[in-house]
Write an enzyme that holds these catalytic residues in place. Structure first.
Site, short mmCIF file in Angstrom:
data_model
loop_
_atom_site.label_atom_id
_atom_site.label_comp_id
_atom_site.label_asym_id
_atom_site.label_seq_id
_atom_site.Cartn_x
_atom_site.Cartn_y
_atom_site.Cartn_z
N HIS A 162 -1.20 -0.64 -9.85
CA HIS A 162 -1.84 -1.52 -8.86
C HIS A 162 -2.37 -2.81 -9.51
O HIS A 162 -3.57 -3.07 -9.52
CB HIS A 162 -2.98 -0.79 -8.13
CG HIS A 162 -3.24 -1.37 -6.75
ND1 HIS A 162 -3.60 -0.61 -5.67
CD2 HIS A 162 -3.19 -2.66 -6.30
CE1 HIS A 162 -3.76 -1.40 -4.61
NE2 HIS A 162 -3.54 -2.65 -4.97
N GLU A 197 -3.07 7.12 -5.04
CA GLU A 197 -3.46 6.55 -6.33
C GLU A 197 -4.96 6.74 -6.59
O GLU A 197 -5.75 6.72 -5.65
CB GLU A 197 -3.07 5.06 -6.39
CG GLU A 197 -3.75 4.19 -5.35
CD GLU A 197 -3.26 2.74 -5.40
OE1 GLU A 197 -2.06 2.51 -5.22
OE2 GLU A 197 -4.11 1.86 -5.65
N ARG A 207 0.84 -1.19 0.00
CA ARG A 207 0.00 0.00 0.00
C ARG A 207 0.87 1.24 0.00
O ARG A 207 1.93 1.26 0.65
CB ARG A 207 -0.88 0.06 1.26
CG ARG A 207 -2.13 -0.79 1.22
CD ARG A 207 -3.15 -0.29 0.18
NE ARG A 207 -4.35 -1.08 0.16
CZ ARG A 207 -4.51 -2.22 -0.56
NH1 ARG A 207 -3.53 -2.67 -1.32
NH2 ARG A 207 -5.65 -2.87 -0.52
C1 DGY Z 1 -5.65 -6.04 -2.34
O1 DGY Z 1 -6.52 -6.86 -2.64
O2 DGY Z 1 -5.68 -5.41 -1.29
C2 DGY Z 1 -4.52 -5.83 -3.28
O3 DGY Z 1 -3.94 -4.59 -3.09
C3 DGY Z 1 -4.94 -6.01 -4.68
O4 DGY Z 1 -3.83 -5.89 -5.53
#
Ligand code: DGY
Length: 311
Positions: free
Chosen positions: A283, A265, A236
């Site tokens: 992502h 983002e 993240r």
């Molecule tokens: C999630 O599911 O939290 C991931 O970041 C997806 O890539």
């Protein structure tokens, strides 16, 4: 009894439709659109994406709410305490995206260290004039330490991958229990953060964004990495200080960065656009057809389970 499921977008596979058939009626409306806001008042299940943050106001506006489901493993965009306080269940998608995310981190690692972006540009741009002994030299990985932040399933899956490359995985995690972390073919040391940073030729983030990990890698922490270290973030944005990462890339102190997630983002800091030795993805951690279908299946199963027991 009629159960209203409010989703923001169709999902891969037929799981969402099946959920709607089981608990009529299902509404799909874009997040925060007038139709979504109107349906929220009656919703018993709210399904959102990781890019659609809910807050206490949403819960207050949904008096019938029994379950919040997110099409992600991450839950940092949800009001978890408020859900807990009101007895609203939270359903996410752990487990099914472990391999896809670890694969993508590996892809970023190899793309950065073997300069794939520049190599591809050379070929596509018609500027490749032939093999040369010193052309686009990258960095080898075997024998080097790969620091992994987070000893959950994704961190351990990434450890297996870098172990297969001949690297030495080492972990830091929030709980920090035990001296070692089993990751399948072996056990890797669990180290204090400072120690891990000082040893890591590669540092890969695989921990959730929580109050404890927010800005965990600030400038001071990043400066503890050895010169030339490579940083990977498929976890993240918000865990690391991106301005510091950009400065350290520009000064040459960091050897490279592979980024799949960003603090704000889909907006990215303008500095990323011309950041040297960086590979930037939008992502894509869980973005395989198989995984996205499995996520939809798991999410809808979880929501079904909650609605079946609480209606
Ligand atoms: C999630 O599911 O939290 C991931 O970041 C997806 O890539």
């Amino acid at each position: 009894m009629s159960v209203r499921v409010l989703a923001t977008t169709p999902l891969p596979g037929g799981a969402l439709e099946a959920l709607g058939a089981r608990f009529p009626d299902l509404r799909i409306a874009p997040f925060r659109s007038p139709a979504w806001v109107a349906a929220r008042a009656k919703a018993e299940a709210l399904l959102v994406l990781l890019s659609e943050p809910l807050d206490g106001t949403d819960l207050a506006a949904a008096p019938n709410l029994k379950v919040v489901g997110t099409y992600s493993v991450g839950t940092n965009h949800l009001p978890l305490d408020a859900c807990r306080a009101r007895g609203i269940a939270v359903v996410n998608t752990p487990g099914v995206l472990t391999d896809a995310t670890a694969d993508l981190a590996l892809a970023l690692l190899l793309a950065v260290t073997r300069r794939l972006r520049e190599g591809e540009a050379l070929v596509r741009g018609g500027q490749w004039t032939g093999w040369a002994p010193d052309q686009l030299l990258g960095t080898g990985l075997a024998g080097k330490t790969c620091g992994i932040l987070g000893a959950g399933p994704i961190g351990r899956a990434f450890a297996r991958r870098v172990w297969a490359l001949g690297m030495r995985p080492a972990f830091w995690d929030r709980e920090g229990r035990g001296d070692t972390v089993p990751f399948g073919p072996g056990e890797a040391p669990r180290l204090p953060l400072d120690d891990l940073l000082r040893r890591s030729a590669v540092l890969s983030l695989h921990c959730p964004l929580t109050d404890q990990t927010r800005n965990l890698l600030d400038r001071e922490a990043l400066e503890r990495l050895p010169p030339g270290a490579v940083l990977l973030n498929t976890a993240r944005g918000g865990i690391l200080d991106e301005d510091a990462v950009l400065d350290l890339l520009r000064s040459g102190r960091l050897g490279g960065a592979g980024m799949d997630v960003y603090q704000c983002e889909p907006a990215i800091r303008p500095g990323w656009r011309d950041a040297p030795r960086a590979v930037l993805l939008p992502h894509l951690g869980s973005a395989t057809a198989e995984t996205r279908k499995a996520m939809a299946d798991l999410l809808c199963e979880g929501v079904t389970a909650v609605l079946s027991t609480r209606c």
